[in-house]
Design an enzyme around this catalytic site. Structure first.
Site, PDB file in Angstrom:
ATOM      1  N   GLY A 226       0.848  -1.196   0.000  1.00 13.21           N
ATOM      2  CA  GLY A 226       0.000   0.000   0.000  1.00 13.21           C
ATOM      3  C   GLY A 226       0.875   1.234   0.000  1.00 13.21           C
ATOM      4  O   GLY A 226       1.450   1.584   1.034  1.00 13.21           O
TER       5      GLY A 226
ATOM      6  N   ASN B 168      -5.679   2.747  10.486  1.00 12.45           N
ATOM      7  CA  ASN B 168      -6.550   3.109  11.614  1.00 12.45           C
ATOM      8  C   ASN B 168      -7.724   2.141  11.684  1.00 12.45           C
ATOM      9  O   ASN B 168      -8.876   2.518  11.468  1.00 12.45           O
ATOM     10  CB  ASN B 168      -7.063   4.544  11.462  1.00 12.45           C
TER      11      ASN B 168
ATOM     12  N   ARG C 217     -36.166   5.308  38.838  1.00 10.99           N
ATOM     13  CA  ARG C 217     -36.109   4.026  38.136  1.00 10.99           C
ATOM     14  C   ARG C 217     -36.903   2.963  38.885  1.00 10.99           C
ATOM     15  O   ARG C 217     -37.585   2.127  38.269  1.00 10.99           O
ATOM     16  CB  ARG C 217     -34.651   3.571  37.961  1.00 10.99           C
TER      17      ARG C 217
ATOM     18  N   LYS D  79      -4.309   3.417  20.138  1.00 12.57           N
ATOM     19  CA  LYS D  79      -4.283   4.449  19.098  1.00 12.57           C
ATOM     20  C   LYS D  79      -5.640   5.147  19.011  1.00 12.57           C
ATOM     21  O   LYS D  79      -5.717   6.363  18.806  1.00 12.57           O
ATOM     22  CB  LYS D  79      -3.905   3.830  17.757  1.00 12.57           C
TER      23      LYS D  79
ATOM     24  N   ASN E 293       2.262  -2.746  -4.413  1.00 14.29           N
ATOM     25  CA  ASN E 293       1.018  -1.988  -4.476  1.00 14.29           C
ATOM     26  C   ASN E 293       0.089  -2.659  -5.480  1.00 14.29           C
ATOM     27  O   ASN E 293       0.554  -3.235  -6.466  1.00 14.29           O
ATOM     28  CB  ASN E 293       1.311  -0.544  -4.906  1.00 14.29           C
TER      29      ASN E 293
ATOM     30  N   SER F  37       0.971   7.029  14.735  1.00 10.41           N
ATOM     31  CA  SER F  37       0.534   8.411  14.823  1.00 10.41           C
ATOM     32  C   SER F  37       1.645   9.363  14.429  1.00 10.41           C
ATOM     33  O   SER F  37       2.815   9.125  14.708  1.00 10.41           O
ATOM     34  CB  SER F  37       0.079   8.737  16.255  1.00 10.41           C
TER      35      SER F  37
ATOM     36  N   HIS G 270      -5.768   7.561  21.814  1.00 12.23           N
ATOM     37  CA  HIS G 270      -4.911   8.692  21.435  1.00 12.23           C
ATOM     38  C   HIS G 270      -5.693   9.674  20.569  1.00 12.23           C
ATOM     39  O   HIS G 270      -5.689  10.889  20.803  1.00 12.23           O
ATOM     40  CB  HIS G 270      -3.682   8.170  20.668  1.00 12.23           C
ATOM     41  N   ASN G 271      -6.385   9.155  19.568  1.00 14.11           N
ATOM     42  CA  ASN G 271      -7.131  10.025  18.666  1.00 14.11           C
ATOM     43  C   ASN G 271      -8.295  10.709  19.374  1.00 14.11           C
ATOM     44  O   ASN G 271      -8.614  11.864  19.090  1.00 14.11           O
ATOM     45  CB  ASN G 271      -7.631   9.230  17.459  1.00 14.11           C
TER      46      ASN G 271
ATOM     47  N   GLU H  99      -6.900  13.475  21.229  1.00 18.20           N
ATOM     48  CA  GLU H  99      -6.550  14.490  20.231  1.00 18.20           C
ATOM     49  C   GLU H  99      -7.765  15.349  19.885  1.00 18.20           C
ATOM     50  O   GLU H  99      -7.664  16.584  19.784  1.00 18.20           O
ATOM     51  CB  GLU H  99      -6.012  13.786  18.992  1.00 18.20           C
TER      52      GLU H  99
END
Length: 484
Positions: free
Chosen positions: A15, A108, A450, A188, A39, A134, A191-192, A195
């Protein structure tokens, strides 16, 4: 496989879009690495060969030749679009790899997809590693933060390779073996999510200063540049100053005033929030950041609501004091965002049986990644001092920081509400902090409600067991401990 192909490469990349190409170039630039490339469209492979002959890439037109060009255990890093494309490439590689070989997914991917893929690939004897990467395009080329999962066996082979290309912070490579199967992509994802919160908080700080003081974007850029020399020092604060200083060549206006105010998203922030809901972990700062992007992207609704009544921002009396209040409010809210993110890491590790070392995660985020910041050293120190820390915000350093900031934090949130300036991440972070420190929450009333409409039962503060009030009867309380 092609018999004439010589196994000369120790790592391969599948890729070759921007991220894949940059990672391949990064790998090739490090001593000891010979990089095979493949690729789906050979045209892109040829472009990379032509553009970077110095890399010494070993190129293949077929996946069979690609596999044959790799020394054993074969190791391939795939950088293709998450989803069906990833599954297709995995299937291709499995068909030409052998037991003991390693497939690394550096995209991702949703961590539950990685868990599924690792289980399926493991049955063939091949190692599958989900690795969060990242740092964007620049990080991929110059040194990213890398969060690999997978088996200990795979880490023995890929560890030295990944360390060779990772960013370095304070002499340490920004990569660690996070845990098994989907742990790397899970971390990850968090992390995002952090972010998202960090970016939203910075945007709210900018908006508050602009509306509250009337300063221009260039003047606010100077403020952020000054902040970047102190405790808020970070990549995001640094680039915020650069963005605010930029002038649009066509109109002469500040670029930030020319950019359409509709923020995009690629899904990882939403995944963080959805997963947090499943785990029962409040990540309100991250959630509000995700929702703020969603609201920004609803122009028809915003246009229809633009005439709704509300206050207009009024300039503050003491500009310098207000700017300092915003700085402290930003720092306190940032602490909450990270505390919530690490809460989710702890809960995910417990749910999926991952042995994740929180301090190590903070360490590898110090360089290469988008949320890299001086602040992360304090997180590493907090978990080193107390590995069982129940909430990051309760560590002495962060408790002191919030104590120092909270008066400013409250003034900023109050001023935003009074002036009608939206500050969802600031406000929700403060609300979470107050909820966390409350000795008694109104959840007692929610439990009563409730029980009233659904007989969901409740517990008492003074007796063991579970109870129910006969609301539609004589309203006596009964012991419901054995009820099903």
């Amino acid at each position: 496989m092609t018999d004439t192909t010589t196994a000369t490469a120790n790592i391969g990349v599948v890729g070759l879009a921007v991220m894949g190409s940059n990672l391949a170039r990064n790998l090739a630039s490090r001593e000891g690495n010979t990089v095979a490339i493949y690729n789906r469209s050979y045209g892109r492979t040829q472009e990379l060969l032509d553009e970077h002959p110095e890399a010494g890439f070993v190129a293949s037109k077929t996946v069979e030749d690609f596999a044959a060009s790799l020394s054993k255990p074969r190791t391939a890093l795939i950088m293709v679009k998450a989803g069906a494309g990833t599954d297709a490439v995995i299937d291709q590689l499995v068909s030409v790899f052998e037991p003991g070989d390693i497939i690394i997914d550096g995209g991702n991917a949703l961590f539950t997809d990685t868990i599924r893929r690792e289980k399926a690939v493991r049955e063939t004897g091949i190692n599958f590693v989900g690795a969060g990467i990242s740092g964007g395009e620049e990080g991929a080329l110059l040194g990213p933060s890398i969060m690999p999962g997978g088996s200990a066996e795979a880490w023995e082979t890929i560890g030295p390779i990944l360390k060779s290309i990772a960013a370095v912070a304070e002499g340490e490579p920004c990569v660690t073996h996070v845990g098994t199967d989907g742990a790397g992509h899970f971390v990850k994802m968090i992390h995002n999510g952090i972010e998202y919160a960090d970016m939203q908080l910075i945007a709210e700080a900018y908006d508050l200063i602009r509306h509250g003081t009337g300063k221009t974007p260039a003047e606010i850029a100077d403020i952020f540049a000054e902040w970047n020399s102190g405790e808020l020092e970070s990549y995001l604060i640094e680039i915020t100053s650069e963005v605010l200083r930029q002038t649009d060549a066509k109109t002469g206006k500040p670029l930030v005033d020319v950019i359409l105010d509709q923020a995009g998203a690629k899904g990882t922030g939403a995944w963080t929030v959805q997963t947090a809901l499943d785990l029962g972990i409040p990540v309100s700062g991250i959630a509000e950041a995700v929702f703020a992007r969603s609201l920004s992207s609803k122009p028809e609704q915003r246009a229809a609501a633009s005439g709704l009544p509300g206050p207009k921002p009024t300039p503050v009396a003491d500009t310098d004091a207000f700017v300092e209040d915003v700085r402290l409010a930003l720092y306190a809210s940032k602490i909450i965002a990270y505390s919530q993110g690490f809460d989710e890491i702890v809960a995910g590790a417990a749910e999926y049986n991952w042995d994740i070392h929180k301090g190590d995660i903070a360490k590898i985020w110090r360089g290469g990644c988008i949320i890299r910041a001086q602040f992360l050293n304090r997180i590493t120190e907090a978990y080193a001092a107390d590995p069982g820390l129940v909430a990051l915000v309760t560590a002495p350093y962060f408790t002191d920081a919030v104590a120092r900031a909270q008066d400013s934090w409250r003034r900023v949130v109050a001023a935003a509400a009074a002036s009608g300036i939206p500050s969802p991440a600031f406000s929700s972070s403060l609300a979470y902090y107050d909820g966390l420190r409350s000795k008694r929450l109104p959840a007692a009333l929610v439990q009563g409600q409730r029980d009233f409409f659904g007989a969901h039962n409740y517990q008492r503060v003074d007796l063991p067991g579970t109870f129910h009030t006969l609301w539609s009867g004589d309203r006596t309380e009964i012991d419901a401990s054995d009820a099903h």
